[in-house]
Each structure stands twice: as C-alpha cells, then as structure tokens.
Design an enzyme around this catalytic site. Structure first.
Site, PDB file in Angstrom:
ATOM      1  N   GLU A   1     -11.029   0.636  -4.943  1.00  0.00           N
ATOM      2  CA  GLU A   1     -10.609   1.012  -3.604  1.00  0.00           C
ATOM      3  C   GLU A   1      -9.236   1.672  -3.720  1.00  0.00           C
ATOM      4  O   GLU A   1      -8.723   1.899  -4.820  1.00  0.00           O
ATOM      5  CB  GLU A   1     -10.542  -0.195  -2.667  1.00  0.00           C
TER       6      GLU A   1
ATOM      7  N   ASP B   1       0.825  -1.218   0.000  1.00  0.00           N
ATOM      8  CA  ASP B   1       0.000   0.000   0.000  1.00  0.00           C
ATOM      9  C   ASP B   1       0.858   1.265   0.000  1.00  0.00           C
ATOM     10  O   ASP B   1       0.701   2.138   0.867  1.00  0.00           O
ATOM     11  CB  ASP B   1      -0.941   0.016   1.204  1.00  0.00           C
TER      12      ASP B   1
END
Length: 522
Positions: free
Chosen positions: A198, A42
């Site tokens: 997302e 991430d």
C-alpha cells in the site's frame, strides 16, 4: 527503537540548556533522526525551486491536511492547512457517533506549472484532487469516480497525470491514467503485484520510473522500477522499522542528488518521520551511505548547509485573532462555542454537552512532543459552573485530564480522570473525584515521557508550587480503538447537561521535560 531513543536522549543532555523539546539540527552541519520527534505520519515531500514542502495525515482533526515548509529538509515550520472542515459524514460533527480513525490520510502532494495538487481519499469516500496556486489557499477540489486507496499522484514529463494505488488486503498495484485536467479517470490497469503493498509513491529518475510501497504486515518498504509506468516491474526490498521506516520515498536536491524520507512506528508518540542520505547503485536507490548502507543513520550530514534552526510552533499566548497552525480540533468545531475575540488575549471555550471527552466537541489538540515534554496551561476558571469538566490533559488511547468544576455551593474543585478508548466504548477511571481548591487562577501541567510511555498530571494555584494528582498513567498508540494518532495534548470543556459555563485559557507553554518514573506496583 527504544535503544535509539535512549541514545538520542544522551545527545540531548549534552546540548546547551534550551526550551526546545527536540533539536534535530546539531549546529555543526549535521542532523539527527527523527527530524521531527512528533506524529507527522504518511509523509509526502516535494521540492519547488529551493523550497521543500511536507504534507502529512491529519485524520479527523481539523483543520485538515497539514503542510510544513523547509529550506534544508531538516528545519521545518508549519506552513498551512488545506481544508478548514471535513464533509461527507455527519460523524465529523460528532453526530450519531464519531469519526475517529477516519477523515483524511495518506495524501500525495505534487506541483506542476504553477499549481499545487493534493490527491487524497477521505475514508469511505471517493478520491479527491485539491488544487491551489498558493499552498496557503484558497484550495478547491474535484472528485474522481472511484476510491483509490492511498493514492500516489504522479505527473509525467509530458503533463499526463497518474495515480498509483494498492491496498494491503490485495497488494495489486493499479495505475489510473487521468485526463489533461486531472478530473477524470480515462484508463485503469493492473500493473504489478506485491503481497501486502500500500502507500504507493511514484518518482522518475533518468530512464526509470520507481514506485515505493509500504508493506504494513512486516513494517517494511519496497521499491520497484520499470522503463514504462505500465511495466514490466522488478522489485527489491528496501528498509523496515528496524533499519529506519516503512513508508516514504525520495525527493531530489537542486544539485541532482536525492534524499529519502520515511515513516517509523515509535510507540505512544505515534509515527515519526526520519530523513536519510540515499546513494544509487546500478540505478537502484540504497538508503544510508556506501560505508553504512541499507539503514537510516541516527546522525548524518545535513543535505543543504547554511540555514538556521527552525521548528514547528508550539507555545501560545492566544494574543492573535486566529488560532496558530499548531492547533487542531478533535472534529469539526462548533464555532459558536469558542472565541479568541470575546476576551482578547484568551481562548474562550463554552462548555459543550457531552458525557466524556471522547464525545465532546471543541476539544483543542496539539501534537505531543518527544522524547519528554512538559506542557503547562494557565486557566481562568471564574465562569466554570457546576457540572462542567473544563481542563487540560492528554488525548488519545488514554485521555487523562485535570478538570475544574464547582459544587452546588459554588466552591471550585478539581477532578482527575483517565479515559481509555476500548472497542466497547470509553472506559472511565475517575481517580480523584473531588480536590477542593480556592481562587480563579489555575495552572495544569502534563509531564509526558514518550520513552517510558508514561505521564503525570499536576496543578498549581500560583504557577510556582505544584501538586501531583492521580498518579502516573499510560501513554499509547493504538489504531484499532484510539484516534490512530500519537498521544496529543488537549484543552477541553464539557458538561453532561446543557447550559454549562466557560473556560478562559490564558496561555500554553511547551518545554523540555524529564523522565517520568512509573509508580511501583504493590
């Protein structure tokens, strides 16, 4: 991905002998991907002046939210952690269950008028915004009134703060407008829809705003653009795991150019970060180069020249009064049960009460390093007691270890076990229950092959002659039942009964490893 890794290993073999496990900077003005051959998921990368900062997910590991620093987007060093402990759930102290796959993830890092900001949504809690004038802290946070999944924090030219958020289950991108202090949500609007979206990240270039979204169902990535943050938006597909990755965005260079960063799922090592040149075509970003578009190159020219090789710390002699930034505990530690001061030059672990490593507090972890690595710890086991399981190995979907203990007569022995994390709980394979040894000095080695997804354990009583124990075992990344991370190296000490002994750790050494050959099946 396996084919790419194999070609990268051939490149590594051509380099001069080195203790480095993986070297992205080729020393000739080019670099190769992945820039970090380890689990830094991430990613969010920003530039402040001539410095680059990289924030990454840490889940339940503490200290939490790791930040790296670079001058050239290729050579990275560990810079800071944001928080020493997790709060809000007793499971983070390994009480009434565990917090694995929870904690802190998908952070968004920004800088504005002398202040660093991090937006993050702890699992099951409301979104927080951390602030600090120095990335090394001290950090403070305030909490918003809602839970914004994978918050994409953005500060516009006029100082207005926004958070873009979307969840795979819906795909609707919602834009939250914040007050001037970024403390309160003053407006929330649905601005766009992308099925499965997302991980939103927002940037601005010229007269356009851009939102990059991950599409986990197909491990892909999209980019949307609009003249206004409120739309209307138009969307194009970007890259995917076959061409480079599925979650990331762009960061600008001082010369006005842009470079891309993106996460890629890569088997047992976890989720690695690739970097890529980006060129623009009709105000749309395209990854790669005009002669090889729409893919992250295996090898490319460094975006900024002139900086020497650097890497995150790994090896440690435990001579300092604080743990190095490369170390993290598996949950919030019990600070009464470890010390760097009781025996200077050693890390001392007091046995915590637990039935297995999965439920043992104060397990000290470090990221696995690919493509192959060899990790060796030197231990002093003189204070290990009967019933203790104190040793070294891997930690993750498969937690394998060689652990020292003592028989009723005080004689030391080793046990080798593999603990698999399953939906019904830990499944323990005690492969070698009793390996008698002599003396108090013990070396344990993990040889981890993240190409073959296999590893082996061995031990030595003098640091020179080694004996394998228990055969090879699998390495795996599995978010449903594991830690949601790649396999880690782990030092642990626990005992099913109270009142265990102590383990003194002299050193940890990480070097380049060799391929692990799987044991043929009968």
């Amino acid at each position: 991905m396996k084919a790419f890794v194999a070609s990268a290993i051939l490149l590594a073999a051509a380099l001069p002998a080195s203790a480095q496990v993986w070297r992205s900077d080729q020393g000739d003005g080019t670099f190769r991907n992945p820039v970090l051959y380890a689990d830094y998921p991430d990613p969010d990368v920003i530039r402040v002046g001539s410095d680059y900062y990289f924030a990454t997910t840490t889940f339940v590991n503490t200290p939490g939210i790791t930040i790296l620093h670079s001058k050239d987007l290729v050579n990275w060093t560990l810079h800071a952690h944001v928080t020493d402990r997790l709060d809000g759930r007793e499971q983070y102290d390994l009480k009434n269950g565990n917090g694995y796959r929870g904690g802190l993830y998908a952070t968004s890092l920004r800088y504005h008028k002398g202040m660093f900001y991090i937006a993050v949504t702890p699992v099951g809690q409301k979104t927080r915004i951390y602030t600090a004038r120095d990335l090394r802290g001290p950090w403070q946070f305030h909490q918003l009134d809602r839970e914004a999944f994978d918050p994409g924090f953005f500060i516009d030219d006029d100082g207005t703060g926004y958070i873009a958020t979307a969840s795979t289950a819906d795909g609707t991108i919602t834009l939250l407008t914040l007050d001037k202090a970024f403390r309160t949500v003053v407006d929330a609007r649905k601005i766009h829809y992308i099925k499965g979206a997302e991980g939103a990240k927002v940037i601005k270039r010229g007269g356009y705003y851009y939102i990059f979204n991950s599409i986990p169902p197909r491990l892909g990535m999209t980019v949307s653009r609009a003249r206004s943050l409120f739309g209307p938006w138009e969307t194009r597909n970007q890259i995917d795991d076959k061409s480079g990755g599925h979650q990331g965005a762009l960061v600008d260079l001082p010369n006005g150019q842009w470079f891309g960063f993106v996460m890629v799922d890569a088997g047992s090592i976890g989720r690695m970060t690739n970097f890529s040149p980006v060129f623009w075509e009709d105000d749309w970003p395209r990854w790669g180069t005009p002669d090889a578009p729409d893919r992250v190159p295996d090898r490319a020219r460094k975006p900024i020249q002139g900086f020497a090789f650097a890497e995150p710390a790994t090896s440690d002699d435990f001579a300092r009064s604080r743990l190095g930034l490369q170390w993290q505990w598996n949950h919030n530690p019990d600070d009464t049960r470890w010390s760097l001061r009781e025996r200077p030059g050693f890390l001392r672990l007091r046995a915590t009460q637990a039935n297995d490593i999965w439920s043992a507090r104060n397990t000290l972890t470090q990221k696995g390093q690919g493509p192959q690595s060899r990790a060796v710890v030197k231990l002093d086991i003189r204070q290990v007691r009967a019933g203790d399981r104190c040793g070294f190995g891997t930690f993750g979907q498969y937690s394998a270890s060689i652990a020292a203990s003592r028989a009723a007569d005080g004689k030391p022995y080793l046990a080798m076990s593999v603990v698999e994390s399953t939906q019904s709980g830990p499944k323990i394979d005690l492969r070698v229950p009793n390996e008698p040894i002599t003396g108090n000095a013990l070396w344990i080695a993990v040889d981890a092959d993240f190409v073959q997804d296999r590893a082996v354990l061995s031990y030595s009583l003098d640091g020179r002659a080694w004996k394998g124990l228990g055969g090879d075992f699998p390495l795996a990344f599995a978010w449903r039942t594991g830690t949601f991370q790649g396999e880690q190296f782990a030092i642990s000490c626990f005992n099913p009964q109270p009142g265990g002994g102590t383990l003194d750790v002299d050193s940890f050494m990480l070097t380049r490893g060799k391929p692990v050959a799987a044991t043929p099946k009968p």
